[in-house]
Design an enzyme around this catalytic site. Structure first.
Site, PDB file in Angstrom:
ATOM      1  N   HIS A 114      -0.434   5.439  -9.993  1.00 57.88           N
ATOM      2  CA  HIS A 114       0.129   4.145  -9.577  1.00 57.88           C
ATOM      3  C   HIS A 114       1.648   4.111  -9.763  1.00 57.88           C
ATOM      4  O   HIS A 114       2.209   3.248 -10.440  1.00 57.88           O
ATOM      5  CB  HIS A 114      -0.514   3.009 -10.379  1.00 57.88           C
ATOM      6  CG  HIS A 114      -0.452   1.691  -9.659  1.00 57.88           C
ATOM      7  ND1 HIS A 114      -1.409   0.722  -9.802  1.00 57.88           N
ATOM      8  CD2 HIS A 114       0.456   1.182  -8.786  1.00 57.88           C
ATOM      9  CE1 HIS A 114      -1.099  -0.335  -9.063  1.00 57.88           C
ATOM     10  NE2 HIS A 114       0.033  -0.073  -8.439  1.00 57.88           N
ATOM     11  N   ILE A 115       2.316   5.044  -9.096  1.00 55.99           N
ATOM     12  CA  ILE A 115       3.768   5.181  -9.256  1.00 55.99           C
ATOM     13  C   ILE A 115       4.545   4.807  -7.996  1.00 55.99           C
ATOM     14  O   ILE A 115       5.761   5.011  -7.940  1.00 55.99           O
ATOM     15  CB  ILE A 115       4.133   6.632  -9.648  1.00 55.99           C
ATOM     16  CG1 ILE A 115       3.660   7.624  -8.566  1.00 55.99           C
ATOM     17  CG2 ILE A 115       3.536   6.981 -11.001  1.00 55.99           C
ATOM     18  CD1 ILE A 115       4.158   9.043  -8.770  1.00 55.99           C
ATOM     19  N   ASP A 170      -2.850  -5.297  12.529  1.00 52.28           N
ATOM     20  CA  ASP A 170      -2.419  -6.429  11.715  1.00 52.28           C
ATOM     21  C   ASP A 170      -2.433  -7.674  12.601  1.00 52.28           C
ATOM     22  O   ASP A 170      -1.537  -7.863  13.424  1.00 52.28           O
ATOM     23  CB  ASP A 170      -1.011  -6.210  11.148  1.00 52.28           C
ATOM     24  CG  ASP A 170      -0.637  -7.266  10.106  1.00 52.28           C
ATOM     25  OD1 ASP A 170      -1.167  -8.387  10.194  1.00 52.28           O
ATOM     26  OD2 ASP A 170       0.168  -6.959   9.209  1.00 52.28           O
ATOM     27  N   ASP A 220      -2.826   6.758  -4.829  1.00 56.51           N
ATOM     28  CA  ASP A 220      -1.947   6.320  -5.918  1.00 56.51           C
ATOM     29  C   ASP A 220      -2.547   5.148  -6.684  1.00 56.51           C
ATOM     30  O   ASP A 220      -2.035   4.772  -7.729  1.00 56.51           O
ATOM     31  CB  ASP A 220      -0.578   5.929  -5.345  1.00 56.51           C
ATOM     32  CG  ASP A 220       0.431   5.589  -6.414  1.00 56.51           C
ATOM     33  OD1 ASP A 220       0.675   6.438  -7.282  1.00 56.51           O
ATOM     34  OD2 ASP A 220       0.976   4.456  -6.393  1.00 56.51           O
ATOM     35  N   GLU A 254      -8.170   1.423 -13.460  1.00 54.17           N
ATOM     36  CA  GLU A 254      -6.987   2.133 -13.952  1.00 54.17           C
ATOM     37  C   GLU A 254      -6.812   1.856 -15.442  1.00 54.17           C
ATOM     38  O   GLU A 254      -7.045   0.743 -15.898  1.00 54.17           O
ATOM     39  CB  GLU A 254      -5.748   1.682 -13.166  1.00 54.17           C
ATOM     40  CG  GLU A 254      -5.830   2.016 -11.681  1.00 54.17           C
ATOM     41  CD  GLU A 254      -4.583   1.568 -10.909  1.00 54.17           C
ATOM     42  OE1 GLU A 254      -3.667   0.971 -11.529  1.00 54.17           O
ATOM     43  OE2 GLU A 254      -4.533   1.823  -9.701  1.00 54.17           O
ATOM     44  N   CYS A 309      -1.634   3.654  -1.044  1.00 58.75           N
ATOM     45  CA  CYS A 309      -0.709   3.200  -2.084  1.00 58.75           C
ATOM     46  C   CYS A 309      -0.797   1.678  -2.223  1.00 58.75           C
ATOM     47  O   CYS A 309       0.150   1.035  -2.682  1.00 58.75           O
ATOM     48  CB  CYS A 309       0.730   3.597  -1.752  1.00 58.75           C
ATOM     49  SG  CYS A 309       1.049   5.369  -1.792  1.00 58.75           S
ATOM     50  N   ALA A 310      -1.922   1.100  -1.808  1.00 56.95           N
ATOM     51  CA  ALA A 310      -2.059  -0.356  -1.799  1.00 56.95           C
ATOM     52  C   ALA A 310      -2.965  -0.834  -2.927  1.00 56.95           C
ATOM     53  O   ALA A 310      -2.492  -1.244  -3.983  1.00 56.95           O
ATOM     54  CB  ALA A 310      -2.580  -0.819  -0.441  1.00 56.95           C
ATOM     55  N   ARG A 363       5.848  -5.982   5.016  1.00 60.04           N
ATOM     56  CA  ARG A 363       7.126  -5.374   4.618  1.00 60.04           C
ATOM     57  C   ARG A 363       6.998  -3.866   4.433  1.00 60.04           C
ATOM     58  O   ARG A 363       7.796  -3.089   4.951  1.00 60.04           O
ATOM     59  CB  ARG A 363       7.622  -6.013   3.316  1.00 60.04           C
ATOM     60  CG  ARG A 363       8.035  -7.471   3.425  1.00 60.04           C
ATOM     61  CD  ARG A 363       8.611  -7.919   2.078  1.00 60.04           C
ATOM     62  NE  ARG A 363       8.981  -9.322   2.102  1.00 60.04           N
ATOM     63  CZ  ARG A 363       8.178 -10.304   1.697  1.00 60.04           C
ATOM     64  NH1 ARG A 363       6.971 -10.007   1.257  1.00 60.04           N
ATOM     65  NH2 ARG A 363       8.576 -11.559   1.723  1.00 60.04           N
ATOM     66  N   ILE A 364       5.997  -3.460   3.656  1.00 60.74           N
ATOM     67  CA  ILE A 364       5.853  -2.036   3.362  1.00 60.74           C
ATOM     68  C   ILE A 364       5.413  -1.277   4.601  1.00 60.74           C
ATOM     69  O   ILE A 364       5.929  -0.192   4.908  1.00 60.74           O
ATOM     70  CB  ILE A 364       4.855  -1.824   2.206  1.00 60.74           C
ATOM     71  CG1 ILE A 364       5.393  -2.467   0.920  1.00 60.74           C
ATOM     72  CG2 ILE A 364       4.594  -0.336   1.987  1.00 60.74           C
ATOM     73  CD1 ILE A 364       4.406  -2.475  -0.228  1.00 60.74           C
TER      74      ILE A 364
END
Length: 537
Positions: free
Chosen positions: A276-277, A168, A253, A258, A227-228, A148-149
């Site tokens: 992580h935003i 993929d 991110d 964390e 960002c994963a 999706r992303i």
């Protein structure tokens, strides 16, 4: 209907529910005793703070649905909910646009040095000459993970005039073509990308995906966005690449640990860091709430189940009978997913014996979910949405039933994966009531447990291989729990003279087995080695 909203939700979320005639909505600010409120509740909506365990559910005899505003359901005992006949829903994909937009924003920030420009201006400097940038137009973007992303990123990057490559194996080529994405191998993505963005979940195959070896084959001056999951990157290797200039820039991110307290990245000027935003936008959070409210409303009014993470409604007797085969199907699918050649196009599922006479939707979905188990990360495929995800990805599902069989096990499930580069198949059954067992793999008969940590080894059928495998595992202090062997005779998939070993090993983690696997791959008679983690029965 009574809906208990145990945590704060947006006004738009609440509005969808309160406008239903006769519905009573109890919001978090009015709750003094959650257990008491649940005594006559039909639905419970939570985020991540409230722990919905078996003890809490014991106070909710009327509860029909639990809605989780977000993706993870770690705070919900889904097994207890299933046993009580409660549907558990989440909201996968609602933040996909937010993550995709941040990904593009970080790419622009890197190539135009926006953070440094802002910093120097606030310091009263006019450093225009040192802020010469570059454009996204005409550059190649490599996307690892086209779920999706990944697809949302591709659509936005195309608008910037970028050339798109992706890796993929679980996306149909037609979906990629429709989005102007060229599917290729992972190494080719690394070799030809000016920008690289990661959108895969954390698995034994993806952990440490960005390492010294993969960075070495990348283009000079590549820029990386993550960002994963932080664990996809070997931090020391990326830091070295940033220092040497091999990696011109990185935007991160997410991190292994964390919140980030101490990091080699802190002293590197060519890395952008954010806490992580990616999914933290007003629109994403509101979209999540609205989506969940609509799902809960439609289930209570119409019985429509959307984005459930547990099993659909079954009688207790039906569930007891089918549950072992649901579990077996998921494990068999996961076992096969590690051997999919090329890009998956078709999944063929054949039920034989007693299981063919009953309800097989859950078995089918469990098999598909197992095949896709490592592809969506936090937006995981589950036993309810698996078929829909397959359809979304352009993958056909074919089911065949053979109710009456002669000889052999009473119930056998066979899965065949058809792809652009060939087929692979496996069959399994359940023994002793709850023990999933592999029966065949690509035409080679073999009997092995489908649980724990397995090493699947393809080798030439020559003397000495079995002893060499045992010796190497012993030298690396790895205990063998089970050793199953099979040899090819008349398989269309595997030529005669080939053999298969499935070894169940005792290791604390996949990482601990890595040196032994590397040593096995160096044995001349061994063609391939795969590690599969299936968990305990």
């Amino acid at each position: 209907m009574k809906i208990v909203l145990a945590e704060k939700v947006s006004p738009a979320t609440l509005a969808i529910l309160v406008k239903e005639p006769g519905w009573q909505c109890i919001t978090s600010d009015k709750i003094t005793d959650l257990k008491a409120e649940l005594a006559d509740a039909d639905a419970l909506i939570v985020r991540s703070a409230v722990q919905v365990d078996a003890e809490l559910l014991a106070h909710a005899p009327r509860l029909r649905v639990i809605g989780r505003a977000g993706v993870g359901v770690d705070n919900i005992d889904t097994a207890a909910a299933t046993h009580s006949g409660i549907v558990v829903m989440n909201t996968p994909g609602a933040n996909a646009v937010a993550v995709a937009e941040l990904t593009l924003g970080l790419m622009i920030a890197m190539c135009r040095a926006i953070p440094r420009a802002n910093e120097t201006m606030h310091a009263g400097k006019w450093d225009k000459k040192t802020l010469q940038g570059s454009e996204l137009r005409g550059k190649t973007l490599g996307i690892v993970g086209l779920g999706r992303i990944g697809l949302e990123v591709a659509r936005r990057a195309a608008a910037f005039g970028m050339d798109l490559l992706a890796y993929d194996p679980f996306i149909a080529p037609v979906i990629a073509r429709e989005n102007n994405v060229s599917l290729t191998s992972l190494d080719d993505v690394f070799k030809h990308s000016n920008f690289l963005t990661l959108h895969v979940g954390l698995t034994t195959q993806t952990e440490g995906l960005i390492n010294a070896q993969s960075i070495a084959i990348m283009k000079q001056g590549v820029r990386l966005v993550n960002c994963a999951r932080g664990e996809l990157i070997v931090d020391a290797a990326l830091a070295e690449g940033l220092k040497s200039g091999k990696v011109a820039g990185a935007a991160l991110d997410v991190f292994r640990h964390e919140p980030l307290k101490d990091s080699s990245y802190f002293d590197l000027p060519n890395v952008l860091l954010s806490p992580h935003i990616a999914g933290a936008t007003d629109e994403a959070q509101e979209a999540i709430g609205i989506q969940l409210a609509m799902q809960v409303r439609d289930y209570l009014k119409l019985g429509v189940v959307q984005n459930a993470v547990n099993l659909p409604s079954l009688s207790h007797e039906e569930y007891i009978e089918v549950a072992p085969y649901i579990e077996m199907a998921g494990r068999l699918g996961h076992f096969l997913s590690h051997a999919t050649p090329g890009h998956l196009e078709n999944i063929q599922i054949t039920y034989s014996g007693r299981i063919a006479q009953g309800k097989t939707d859950l078995i089918r979905n469990a098999a598909i979910a197992g095949i896709f188990a490592d592809t969506e990360g936090e937006n995981s495929v589950n036993r309810i949405n698996a078929a829909a995800i397959a359809q979304e990805r352009g993958i056909r599902i074919q089911e065949d039933k053979k109710e009456f069989v002669v000889g052999g096990s009473g119930s056998v499930l066979k899965i065949t994966l058809h792809s652009s580069e060939g087929d692979t198949s496996a069959a399994a059954t359940v023994l002793h009531g709850n023990s999933p067992r592999l029966l065949a793999y690509d035409g080679i008969d073999i009997e092995a447990p489908l649980n724990g940590t397995l090493v699947a080894i393809r080798n030439h059928d020559v003397p000495g291989v079995v002893g060499r495998i045992g010796t190497i595992l012993g030298e690396h202090q790895i205990n063998i729990a089970n050793f199953a062997l099979g040899r090819s005779t008349r398989s269309q998939h595997v030529p005669q003279g080939q053999a298969l070993a499935v070894v169940q090993i005792d290791v604390p983690s996949a990482q601990a087995a890595a040196p032994a696997l590397a040593a096995l791959k160096k044995v001349d008679a061994i063609a391939s080695v795969r590690l599969i983690e299936l968990g305990k029965s």
